[in-house]
Design an enzyme around this catalytic site. Structure first.
Site, short mmCIF file in Angstrom:
data_model
loop_
_atom_site.label_atom_id
_atom_site.label_comp_id
_atom_site.label_asym_id
_atom_site.label_seq_id
_atom_site.Cartn_x
_atom_site.Cartn_y
_atom_site.Cartn_z
N HIS A 238 94.36 -11.06 -2.51
CA HIS A 238 94.45 -12.36 -1.82
C HIS A 238 93.90 -13.51 -2.68
CE1 HIS A 238 95.21 -10.07 1.85
NE2 HIS A 238 94.07 -9.43 1.71
C1 BDR Z 1 90.58 -13.27 2.87
O1 BDR Z 1 89.55 -12.66 3.65
C2 BDR Z 1 88.56 -12.14 2.83
O2 BDR Z 1 88.12 -10.88 3.27
C3 BDR Z 1 89.10 -12.12 1.44
O3 BDR Z 1 88.07 -12.35 0.49
C4 BDR Z 1 90.12 -13.23 1.42
O4 BDR Z 1 89.54 -14.47 1.08
C5 BDR Z 1 91.87 -12.54 3.14
O5 BDR Z 1 92.20 -12.64 4.49
#
Ligand code: BDR
Ligand code: CA
Length: 322
Positions: A238
């Protein structure tokens, strides 16, 4: 590109920071930490750990930010990132905490009008607090690029919401309403940035240096979580994808959507609601990254995160705790 990175490390935040510091086009003015994946003390100490690992000659300053969301109790994701937020890799070395993330964002923005991009990789609490504290100072930012939101369900923390927006939905709503140009890199796209265990294995075969070990340890925790959830050995990148798109918008196709953020409800808080009604002036107009050249992204990810210059020689990096 001159940028401030607001982050809640976090495994994929760690990979994103490694990506950013190895990117020749990035000039990182500061890293600001926010509570999110784990509490604020842990996200801050993890940011220090990651920069120690990167062993930069001139590391950017790290400013600790908000410990709690604007109007609700914190939601953490230790079940994803490990109890330390860093897949058990936190080295426990001493560091000095510098507070004042919100002030640092505003100070750097005011001193450099129109120059600074803010890349937000966690809940938007610090960003909203900066906007609330000094809207005209905040308006000096060139843009805000955000990893967050699910345009279409499913979310990843509730059936409707993505983690960063759910963790502080009021902050997300405020920031999206700001007049500064915004680009969202939503879950819909980051879920297509799938790193398979086999790919990582091929990248790191025959490598014993500390970078290969660190990245492998981080990703293996992530593979473990996702395999329990999805049944395959892979993880989603992500925050690294959002970082890559912030640094090179040409990687992505951008569309403009009219949206609003729901702030209430056990499942709906943080949900992105598209306003598809014709002839309406309500909601916020945001740029949304809807597609991306994943091949090019993975090429850059390998080059910058897994195999940055000097990584193959173990001496170039401090020894890591295993
Ligand atoms: C986001 O949520 C967090 O757990 C990750 O670091 C990322 O920024 C993804 O939904
Ligand atoms: Ca994050």
């Amino acid at each position: 590109m001159r940028l401030i990175i607001d982050t809640d490390p976090g495994i994929d935040d760690a990979l994103a920071l490694l990506y950013a510091v190895a990117s020749p086009e990035a000039r990182i003015e500061a890293i600001t930490t926010v509570a999110g994946n784990v509490d604020i003390v842990k996200t801050t100490r993890n940011a220090h750990h990651i920069l120690r690992h990167a062993a930069l000659p001139h590391p950017p300053p790290i400013f600790q930010g908000c410990a709690t969301p604007l109007h609700r109790q914190p939601v953490y994701a230790e079940h994803v990132h490990g109890e330390d937020g860093l897949a058990g890799q936190y080295d426990g070395l001493p560091y000095t905490t510098e507070h004042g993330a919100v002030e640092a964002i505003l100070r750097i923005a005011r001193q450099n009008p129109g120059e600074i991009s803010l890349l937000a990789l966690g809940p938007l609490t610090n960003v909203a607090a900066a906007l609330q504290a000094d809207p005209s100072g905040f308006a000096n930012l060139k843009q805000v690029v955000i990893m967050g939101g699910a345009i279409e369900p499913p979310g990843n923390i509730t059936p409707l919401a993505e983690f960063n927006f759910h963790a502080d939905p009021h902050a997300a709503r405020q920031v999206l309403r700001s007049p500064v140009p915004l680009t969202l890199v939503p879950l819909d796209l980051t879920r297509k940035a799938v790193l398979h265990k086999e790919t990582l294995r091929a990248w790191t075969a025959d490598r014993t240096d500390s970078r290969a070990r660190f990245v492998t340890a981080l990703c293996h925790r992530y593979f473990h979580f996702y395999s329990a959830m999805h049944g395959g050995e892979f993880c989603f990148l992500h925050d690294p994808l959002a970082t890559a798109i912030a640094l090179d918008p040409a990687l992505a196709r951008i569309e403009t959507l009219r949206v609003e953020i729901e702030t209430e409800g056990e499942m709906a808080a943080g949900m992105v609601v598209r306003d598809l009604r014709p002839h309406r002036e309500t909601g916020c107009i945001v740029n949304v990254a809807s597609d991306c050249s994943m091949e090019e992204f993975f090429h850059r990810f390998e080059e910058r995160v897994v195999r940055p210059r000097g990584a193959d020689s173990a001496e170039s990096y401090p020894a890591m705790t295993q």
